[in-house]
Motif scaffolding. Structure first.
Motif, PDB file in Angstrom:
ATOM      1  N   HIS A 181       2.140  -0.264   8.149  1.00 45.95           N
ATOM      2  CA  HIS A 181       3.248  -0.957   7.629  1.00 45.95           C
ATOM      3  C   HIS A 181       3.989  -0.705   9.050  1.00 45.95           C
ATOM      4  O   HIS A 181       4.653  -0.103   9.550  1.00 45.95           O
ATOM      5  CB  HIS A 181       4.061  -0.909   6.711  1.00 45.95           C
ATOM      6  CG  HIS A 181       5.034  -1.713   6.073  1.00 45.95           C
ATOM      7  ND1 HIS A 181       5.955  -2.321   6.681  1.00 45.95           N
ATOM      8  CD2 HIS A 181       4.648  -2.999   5.176  1.00 45.95           C
ATOM      9  CE1 HIS A 181       6.607  -3.302   5.854  1.00 45.95           C
ATOM     10  NE2 HIS A 181       5.580  -2.833   5.503  1.00 45.95           N
ATOM     11  N   SER A 182       4.974  -2.085   9.853  1.00 43.17           N
ATOM     12  CA  SER A 182       5.247  -2.038  11.008  1.00 43.17           C
ATOM     13  C   SER A 182       6.831  -0.943  10.190  1.00 43.17           C
ATOM     14  O   SER A 182       7.517  -0.275  11.735  1.00 43.17           O
ATOM     15  CB  SER A 182       6.087  -3.732  10.993  1.00 43.17           C
ATOM     16  OG  SER A 182       6.365  -3.814  10.208  1.00 43.17           O
ATOM     17  N   GLY A 183       7.752  -1.353   9.264  1.00 41.55           N
ATOM     18  CA  GLY A 183       8.192  -0.635   8.819  1.00 41.55           C
ATOM     19  C   GLY A 183       8.850   0.793   8.828  1.00 41.55           C
ATOM     20  O   GLY A 183       9.496   2.057   8.532  1.00 41.55           O
ATOM     21  N   GLU A 238       9.142  -7.054   6.534  1.00 43.93           N
ATOM     22  CA  GLU A 238       8.656  -5.895   7.284  1.00 43.93           C
ATOM     23  C   GLU A 238       9.674  -4.553   6.659  1.00 43.93           C
ATOM     24  O   GLU A 238       8.985  -3.552   7.353  1.00 43.93           O
ATOM     25  CB  GLU A 238       9.582  -6.753   8.574  1.00 43.93           C
ATOM     26  CG  GLU A 238       8.599  -7.575   9.074  1.00 43.93           C
ATOM     27  CD  GLU A 238       8.820  -8.417  10.501  1.00 43.93           C
ATOM     28  OE1 GLU A 238       9.641  -7.521  11.389  1.00 43.93           O
ATOM     29  OE2 GLU A 238       8.382  -9.409  11.144  1.00 43.93           O
TER      30      GLU A 238
END
Length: 514
Positions: A181-183, A238
């Motif tokens: 996950h980008s976050g 995000e």
């Protein structure tokens, strides 16, 4: 002959005519008597023939119980399989690796983050890849037996032969969220803290979803929760901090920092003295004793060793800061119910209130006599049975947080006493909070922690993992998320998840799940 006797007993007119015939009355003709008797017998036969009709109707009740979800008539399994086979044809040798499973999950019409459970169930965790034939066979069987998202998710994650999910079943799924996950990209530089974030998320999942307190999440509980909706939102959102129910990193940060402050020796356990320091000695010692008695903890060792793990601290902190949710009400009700009979008696209320009185006197505040306090609480809760407060009563009254704070949290009790009572009533009646009490607390505490770290930026130049550019430099001792051997605690695996609720009293919450 028996039929005739029965007919005579049931028809008084026939009895009268027969009596007259026996006395020799010439105006009663035998033929007339026989004709009337025959008509009566035919009527009785017709009534008996019509009786079974109700039994036939009772057998036509349609099926209403679908533990694996209600089957959908418009699902074309062959069409879905063809779509999956077309996706696999784009991979070398029609074999998918873990990196390809995102496309496969979308071909299956599943949320993106189902990709690792799909991969593992098809045997990819053992071989490193999944062939098209093996995956199609697995998914066809799943579609034939599981008819909604909840049953499919349980089938994908559960151990063989189980129709429920335990805590360790979520680890591969959540590890993939952390990895991809980008976050959460900043966590890649801190692998030792993956397990702590994952542990926090698992505890929050069971806190919100496992309403039966069994330590086993069923498909039924998943359907009634919002967890699968949050999993689907992971693909679109995000910023994981927007998913405040389960995946928020900021919430994890607050929980872990609070635990770190209490865990002075940093062995990932706290004792009674450590927990007593929480919120400046606000919680009574009697309540702390109940928490360590095994009433609300999952680890059997808590009662034996008198130590609380980080996983159990997650439950404690959320319950302490938001006493309006069903789980928190059940948490504190278990603690206050000393004999486990499902009822809070006047003796139990007085037992906890005595310590509150002692604290108030030490602060030079005259406490309210118990009899007066009891009248206030009974008016507040309005129990169905006089002088017996049940779990249902507390959930129904919508002011359980005031009730609990009165008996074991001195700081919040004084806050409630200073508030306008009419504002409390308006708040309960409106019941349209944009943020829960827990979300408000986590947001405020996170801002405080950020401000404290900003004030320390003149200390040691130690770079931190910082997703927002706010926490750049802090002193090495003050920050719990630093990875350094200088912290002096022994590393151990964070997923030593104990057997669920070994010493909990048996409460029946079925009536409170509407």
């Amino acid at each position: 002959m028996r039929m005739k006797e029965l007919s005579l007993r049931q028809d008084p007119d026939l009895r009268k005519e027969l009596a007259q015939l026996a006395r020799g009355c010439d105006f009663v003709l035998p033929s007339r008597f026989k004709k009337r008797l025959r008509a009566f017998q035919q009527g009785q036969t017709q009534v008996r023939q019509e009786e079974p009709v109700t039994t036939v109707l009772s057998e036509s009740i349609p099926k209403f119980y679908f533990p694996q979800g209600r089957p959908q008539a418009n699902v074309n399994i062959d069409s879905l399989i063809s779509k999956i086979e077309k996706t696999f044809s784009q991979f070398p040798n029609e074999k998918a690796t873990i990196d390809d499973m995102g496309r496969v999950a979308k071909a299956c019409e599943c949320p993106l983050y189902w990709k690792v459970p799909l991969f593992c169930l098809a045997g990819g965790d053992r071989t490193g890849f999944v062939s098209v034939h093996k995956f199609v066979a697995m998914w066809r069987k799943t579609l034939q037996t599981c008819h909604d998202d909840a049953s499919k998710f349980v089938h994908l994650l559960a151990k063989p032969g189980c129709n429920y999910l335990e805590q360790d079943d979520f680890i591969p799924f959540l590890q993939d969220v952390v990895n991809t996950h980008s976050g959460l990209a900043f966590l890649k530089e801190a692998p030792d803290f993956h397990s702590r974030y994952i542990t926090t998320v698992i505890q929050r999942i069971f806190y919100n979803v496992n309403r039966s307190w069994t330590g086993k999440i069923t498909g039924y509980e998943l359907r009634k929760s919002n967890f699968l909706q949050n999993v689907a939102l992971l693909e679109q959102e995000e910023d994981v901090n927007q998913l405040t129910d389960y995946f928020s990193y900021e919430h994890f940060y607050v929980i872990y920092c609070k635990f770190w402050e209490l865990d002075t020796d940093h062995d990932l356990y706290i004792d009674k003295k450590d927990l007593a320091r929480h919120n400046d000695q606000a919680i009574s010692h009697k309540m702390i004793d109940r928490i360590f008695s095994g009433t609300v903890t999952r680890d059997r060792q808590v009662y034996k060793e008198r130590r609380l793990s980080y996983a159990d601290f997650v439950w404690f902190l959320i319950s302490e800061e938001d006493k309006k949710t069903d789980t928190s009400i059940e948490y504190w009700f278990r603690c206050m119910d000393l004999n486990g009979d499902g009822v809070l008696s006047m003796y139990e209320l007085e037992y906890f209130y005595d310590e509150q009185c002692q604290k108030l006197e030490a602060m030079a505040i005259e406490p309210l006599p118990f009899e007066d306090c009891l009248c206030q609480m009974l008016d507040l809760v309005k129990p169905e049975v006089k002088e017996k407060i049940t779990l249902r009563d507390l959930k129904r009254c919508k002011m359980a947080h005031i009730f609990f704070d009165t008996f074991f949290n001195i700081e919040k009790y004084l806050e409630h006493e200073q508030r306008d009572p009419f504002s409390v009533i308006r708040e309960v009646e409106s019941d349209n909070q944009e943020m829960s009490d827990w979300e408000k607390y986590a947001a405020e505490e996170y801002d405080i922690l950020v401000a404290e770290e900003a004030a320390n930026e003149q200390g040691n130049d130690v770079k931190l993992m910082d997703p927002y550019g706010l926490r750049s430099q802090v002193t090495i001792v003050s920050h719990p998320l630093l990875i350094s051997s200088e912290l002096g605690f022994t590393k151990r695996h964070f997923f030593e998840i104990p057997s669920p609720h070994g010493d909990l009293e048996d409460y029946d919450y079925d009536d409170d799940f509407e």
